[in-house]
Design a protein around this motif. Structure first.
Motif, PDB file in Angstrom:
ATOM      1  N   LEU A  90     -10.875  15.275   5.625  1.00 39.75           N
ATOM      2  CA  LEU A  90      -9.558  15.390   6.255  1.00 39.75           C
ATOM      3  C   LEU A  90      -9.222  14.110   7.010  1.00 39.75           C
ATOM      4  O   LEU A  90      -8.105  13.613   6.930  1.00 39.75           O
ATOM      5  N   GLY A  91     -10.190  13.570   7.733  1.00 34.09           N
ATOM      6  CA  GLY A  91      -9.976  12.318   8.445  1.00 34.09           C
ATOM      7  C   GLY A  91      -9.618  11.179   7.511  1.00 34.09           C
ATOM      8  O   GLY A  91      -8.717  10.371   7.801  1.00 34.09           O
ATOM      9  N   CYS A  92     -10.286  11.092   6.376  1.00 31.83           N
ATOM     10  CA  CYS A  92      -9.972  10.073   5.374  1.00 31.83           C
ATOM     11  C   CYS A  92      -8.563  10.258   4.837  1.00 31.83           C
ATOM     12  O   CYS A  92      -7.824   9.285   4.650  1.00 31.83           O
ATOM     13  N   THR A  93      -8.188  11.501   4.591  1.00 30.37           N
ATOM     14  CA  THR A  93      -6.845  11.784   4.085  1.00 30.37           C
ATOM     15  C   THR A  93      -5.785  11.403   5.105  1.00 30.37           C
ATOM     16  O   THR A  93      -4.781  10.756   4.772  1.00 30.37           O
ATOM     17  N   LEU A  94      -6.001  11.772   6.368  1.00 25.62           N
ATOM     18  CA  LEU A  94      -5.029  11.422   7.418  1.00 25.62           C
ATOM     19  C   LEU A  94      -4.942   9.915   7.608  1.00 25.62           C
ATOM     20  O   LEU A  94      -3.855   9.369   7.815  1.00 25.62           O
ATOM     21  N   PHE A  95      -6.066   9.213   7.518  1.00 29.12           N
ATOM     22  CA  PHE A  95      -6.063   7.761   7.621  1.00 29.12           C
ATOM     23  C   PHE A  95      -5.240   7.148   6.491  1.00 29.12           C
ATOM     24  O   PHE A  95      -4.440   6.244   6.706  1.00 29.12           O
ATOM     25  N   ALA A  96      -5.435   7.667   5.269  1.00 29.06           N
ATOM     26  CA  ALA A  96      -4.690   7.163   4.128  1.00 29.06           C
ATOM     27  C   ALA A  96      -3.185   7.418   4.284  1.00 29.06           C
ATOM     28  O   ALA A  96      -2.364   6.577   3.921  1.00 29.06           O
ATOM     29  N   ILE A  97      -2.837   8.576   4.846  1.00 27.03           N
ATOM     30  CA  ILE A  97      -1.423   8.884   5.064  1.00 27.03           C
ATOM     31  C   ILE A  97      -0.821   7.936   6.099  1.00 27.03           C
ATOM     32  O   ILE A  97       0.274   7.425   5.933  1.00 27.03           O
ATOM     33  N   MET A  98      -1.573   7.681   7.171  1.00 30.29           N
ATOM     34  CA  MET A  98      -1.056   6.849   8.261  1.00 30.29           C
ATOM     35  C   MET A  98      -1.008   5.368   7.910  1.00 30.29           C
ATOM     36  O   MET A  98      -0.072   4.673   8.287  1.00 30.29           O
ATOM     37  N   TYR A  99      -2.035   4.869   7.228  1.00 33.07           N
ATOM     38  CA  TYR A  99      -2.163   3.422   7.034  1.00 33.07           C
ATOM     39  C   TYR A  99      -2.112   2.987   5.578  1.00 33.07           C
ATOM     40  O   TYR A  99      -2.289   1.814   5.271  1.00 33.07           O
TER      41      TYR A  99
END
Length: 100
Positions: A90-99
């Motif tokens: 989930l953290g990787c997914t949110l990072f990809a969405i943000m950056y």
């Protein structure tokens, strides 16, 4: 359905293909390799948590550490906690969405 604009804006969560138990005990090296192989087939490398690589997983120790049984080692070896894996992904997914 049709062309209703409100229908097009509704996100749907669909991937429950890997749903299963929250933890898994690992008693043999074969089980460790099976999990690593399954992870390599069903997860994206850049989102895969370190726990799902073969070198990071360890089976339950055959000789218990001082004061512990073979099912309760001091550093948690022998038990794969899928909730931690889910949080990592989930953290990787949110990072990809943000950056991106």
């Amino acid at each position: 359905m049709g062309s209703n604009p409100s229908h097009l804006a509704t996100p749907v969560l669909m991937d429950f293909g890997s749903a299963g138990p929250l933890t898994r005990s690992l008693s043999t090296r074969k089980e460790v390799l099976e999990i690593a192989e399954e992870a390599s087939q069903h997860t994206t490398l850049s989102y895969r948590p370190p726990e799902l690589f073969a070198g990071e997983l360890r089976p339950l120790s055959s000789t218990p550490l001082l004061g512990s049984s073979s099912f309760d080692t001091a550093d948690g070896d022998g038990v794969l906690d899928y909730t931690k894996c889910d949080v990592w992904m989930l953290g990787c997914t949110l990072f990809a969405i943000m950056y991106g």
